[in-house]
Design a protein around this motif. Sequence first.
Motif, mmCIF file in Angstrom:
data_model
loop_
_atom_site.group_PDB
_atom_site.id
_atom_site.type_symbol
_atom_site.label_atom_id
_atom_site.label_comp_id
_atom_site.label_asym_id
_atom_site.label_seq_id
_atom_site.Cartn_x
_atom_site.Cartn_y
_atom_site.Cartn_z
ATOM 1 N N GLN A 34 48.567 53.875 -19.031
ATOM 2 C CA GLN A 34 48.688 54.965 -20.004
ATOM 3 C C GLN A 34 47.752 56.127 -19.653
ATOM 4 O OE1 GLN A 34 50.970 55.356 -22.399
ATOM 5 N NE2 GLN A 34 51.811 53.456 -21.564
ATOM 6 N N LYS A 35 46.574 55.794 -19.147
ATOM 7 C CA LYS A 35 45.606 56.853 -18.808
ATOM 8 C C LYS A 35 46.137 57.744 -17.704
ATOM 9 C CE LYS A 35 41.530 54.422 -20.350
ATOM 10 N NZ LYS A 35 40.263 53.784 -20.050
ATOM 11 N N THR A 36 46.743 57.138 -16.699
ATOM 12 C CA THR A 36 47.299 57.942 -15.600
ATOM 13 C C THR A 36 48.516 58.725 -16.083
ATOM 14 O OG1 THR A 36 46.463 56.422 -13.920
ATOM 15 C CG2 THR A 36 48.317 57.827 -13.277
ATOM 16 N N LEU A 37 49.390 58.073 -16.841
ATOM 17 C CA LEU A 37 50.585 58.772 -17.335
ATOM 18 C C LEU A 37 50.202 59.976 -18.186
ATOM 19 C CD1 LEU A 37 53.033 55.843 -18.226
ATOM 20 C CD2 LEU A 37 53.308 57.559 -16.404
ATOM 21 N N LYS A 38 49.186 59.798 -19.020
ATOM 22 C CA LYS A 38 48.775 60.914 -19.863
ATOM 23 C C LYS A 38 48.114 62.018 -19.029
ATOM 24 C CE LYS A 38 46.872 62.049 -24.367
ATOM 25 N NZ LYS A 38 46.342 63.336 -23.950
ATOM 26 N N GLY A 39 47.329 61.621 -18.042
ATOM 27 C CA GLY A 39 46.709 62.598 -17.140
ATOM 28 C C GLY A 39 47.759 63.427 -16.414
ATOM 29 N N LEU A 40 48.836 62.793 -16.006
ATOM 30 C CA LEU A 40 49.926 63.514 -15.331
ATOM 31 C C LEU A 40 50.603 64.468 -16.308
ATOM 32 C CD1 LEU A 40 51.401 60.501 -13.315
ATOM 33 C CD2 LEU A 40 50.419 62.584 -12.311
ATOM 34 N N LYS A 41 50.940 63.938 -17.480
ATOM 35 C CA LYS A 41 51.654 64.731 -18.472
ATOM 36 C C LYS A 41 50.821 65.931 -18.920
ATOM 37 C CE LYS A 41 53.784 64.058 -22.995
ATOM 38 N NZ LYS A 41 53.044 63.619 -24.196
ATOM 39 N N PHE A 79 48.630 59.676 -3.017
ATOM 40 C CA PHE A 79 47.547 58.706 -2.804
ATOM 41 C C PHE A 79 46.589 58.590 -3.987
ATOM 42 C CE2 PHE A 79 46.080 62.481 -0.266
ATOM 43 C CZ PHE A 79 44.882 62.764 -0.913
ATOM 44 N N LEU A 80 46.436 59.658 -4.778
ATOM 45 C CA LEU A 80 45.491 59.547 -5.906
ATOM 46 C C LEU A 80 46.009 58.599 -6.991
ATOM 47 C CD1 LEU A 80 44.084 63.158 -6.508
ATOM 48 C CD2 LEU A 80 42.950 61.207 -5.397
ATOM 49 N N ILE A 81 47.306 58.616 -7.251
ATOM 50 C CA ILE A 81 47.849 57.719 -8.291
ATOM 51 C C ILE A 81 47.623 56.245 -7.915
ATOM 52 C CG2 ILE A 81 49.976 56.959 -9.458
ATOM 53 C CD1 ILE A 81 50.882 59.924 -9.409
ATOM 54 N N PRO A 82 47.975 55.831 -6.686
ATOM 55 C CA PRO A 82 47.676 54.434 -6.324
ATOM 56 C C PRO A 82 46.187 54.094 -6.375
ATOM 57 C CG PRO A 82 49.297 55.339 -4.820
ATOM 58 C CD PRO A 82 48.830 56.480 -5.667
ATOM 59 N N ILE A 83 45.329 55.045 -6.005
ATOM 60 C CA ILE A 83 43.888 54.778 -6.097
ATOM 61 C C ILE A 83 43.498 54.501 -7.546
ATOM 62 C CG2 ILE A 83 41.606 55.889 -5.993
ATOM 63 C CD1 ILE A 83 42.491 57.262 -3.401
ATOM 64 N N LEU A 84 43.915 55.377 -8.460
ATOM 65 C CA LEU A 84 43.554 55.206 -9.874
ATOM 66 C C LEU A 84 44.067 53.869 -10.405
ATOM 67 C CD1 LEU A 84 44.308 58.829 -11.158
ATOM 68 C CD2 LEU A 84 42.044 57.729 -11.027
ATOM 69 N N ARG A 118 39.960 65.093 -10.714
ATOM 70 C CA ARG A 118 39.265 65.308 -11.995
ATOM 71 C C ARG A 118 40.261 65.579 -13.105
ATOM 72 N NH1 ARG A 118 33.432 66.103 -12.233
ATOM 73 N NH2 ARG A 118 34.002 67.680 -13.731
ATOM 74 N N LYS A 119 41.316 66.334 -12.789
ATOM 75 C CA LYS A 119 42.299 66.674 -13.815
ATOM 76 C C LYS A 119 43.166 65.479 -14.181
ATOM 77 C CE LYS A 119 43.305 71.196 -12.105
ATOM 78 N NZ LYS A 119 44.444 71.803 -11.445
ATOM 79 N N VAL A 120 43.806 64.893 -13.178
ATOM 80 C CA VAL A 120 44.780 63.830 -13.456
ATOM 81 C C VAL A 120 44.092 62.499 -13.782
ATOM 82 C CG1 VAL A 120 46.668 62.483 -12.455
ATOM 83 C CG2 VAL A 120 46.584 64.955 -12.106
ATOM 84 N N GLY A 121 42.928 62.259 -13.180
ATOM 85 C CA GLY A 121 42.249 60.980 -13.390
ATOM 86 C C GLY A 121 41.151 61.032 -14.434
ATOM 87 N N GLY A 122 41.048 62.160 -15.128
ATOM 88 C CA GLY A 122 39.925 62.373 -16.031
ATOM 89 C C GLY A 122 39.821 61.400 -17.194
ATOM 90 N N LEU A 123 40.918 60.751 -17.563
ATOM 91 C CA LEU A 123 40.869 59.811 -18.686
ATOM 92 C C LEU A 123 40.359 58.437 -18.260
ATOM 93 C CD1 LEU A 123 44.222 60.851 -20.364
ATOM 94 C CD2 LEU A 123 41.913 61.329 -21.187
ATOM 95 N N HIS A 124 40.386 58.189 -16.963
ATOM 96 C CA HIS A 124 39.798 56.946 -16.452
ATOM 97 C C HIS A 124 38.279 57.102 -16.426
ATOM 98 C CE1 HIS A 124 43.393 54.755 -15.128
ATOM 99 N NE2 HIS A 124 43.908 55.932 -14.809
ATOM 100 N N ASP A 125 37.612 55.975 -16.310
ATOM 101 C CA ASP A 125 36.160 56.009 -16.385
ATOM 102 C C ASP A 125 35.512 55.944 -14.997
ATOM 103 O OD1 ASP A 125 33.991 56.334 -17.918
ATOM 104 O OD2 ASP A 125 33.705 54.203 -18.382
ATOM 105 N N PHE A 126 36.190 56.487 -13.989
ATOM 106 C CA PHE A 126 35.633 56.429 -12.642
ATOM 107 C C PHE A 126 34.884 57.723 -12.324
ATOM 108 C CE2 PHE A 126 39.960 54.334 -12.225
ATOM 109 C CZ PHE A 126 39.473 53.092 -12.578
#
Length: 237
Positions: A34-41, A79-84, A118-126
């Motif tokens: 959900q975090k990645t999907l929301k970051g994309l959206k 590559f960023l989506i698979p990393i996240l 930072r934009k797309v992965g910002g909801l993750h805690d990495f």
Amino acid sequence: KTPEEDAAIQYLQARYDKIVPDEIKTFKDLPLSQKTLKGLKDNNFHTPTEIQRQAIGFALQGKDILGAAKTGSGKTLAFLIPILEHLFCKKWTRMDGVGALVISPTRELAYQIYETLRKVGGLHDFSAGLIIGGQNLKFERKRMDQINILIGTPGRLLQHMDENPLFDCSQLQILVLDEADRCLDMGFEATMNAIIENLPPERQTLLFSATQTKSVKDLARLSLSYPTYVAPHEQAD
Ligand code: ADP
Ligand code: MG
């Protein structure tokens, strides 16, 4: 992690094997967190590009990838989506060190990747870190033990590897060689080989290159194991 999060992670992993690229119309058709999907959206990414549609599924399944795609085709998110997702499913925390390393030929390209992350992965805690020339080396050095996703240029990365006691990629899960042909054209072959030889071999590697020259094939042989070749046809419009 709560039991709900555990269940969500197991659900995602079980679905990776069932991904069929032709059935992927929007990012929501991929089993992403959900975090990645929301970051994309939130950043207005709805429909995957061809390289994203073809590469993300294999990458989520843990396969090494040799990707051929021209500039502007959307390789960054491929590559960023698979990393996240990988780090999310491994329940990676800030304490776990560098889980992914992205090698990019120039400062500008490295910075663009960092910004997208930072934009797309910002909801993750990495935590993300940028290791490029022209910055304060001492400053980079101190922060090194808190970075989860490291993006850098070859020369500066090798410098840290050689000199910085806090630089530790022993837990590395995913290595990305972005714009590999350009890295080689810029004379980074020996530097890249030295970096790769110092990384744990059980990692996953994603190599992207616009062209498949002999030196790219040599680099692929050195860095990839049983890669899936992904080369989307250019779409006629
Ligand atoms: P490449 O690395 O292959 O040169 P980028 O990853 O830099 O390509 O993406 C090129 C441009 O396309 C960027 O402006 C990016 O924001 C945009 N882009 C990437 N993926 C998508 C997508 N799925 N939907 C819309 N725009 C996208
Ligand atoms: Mg790129």
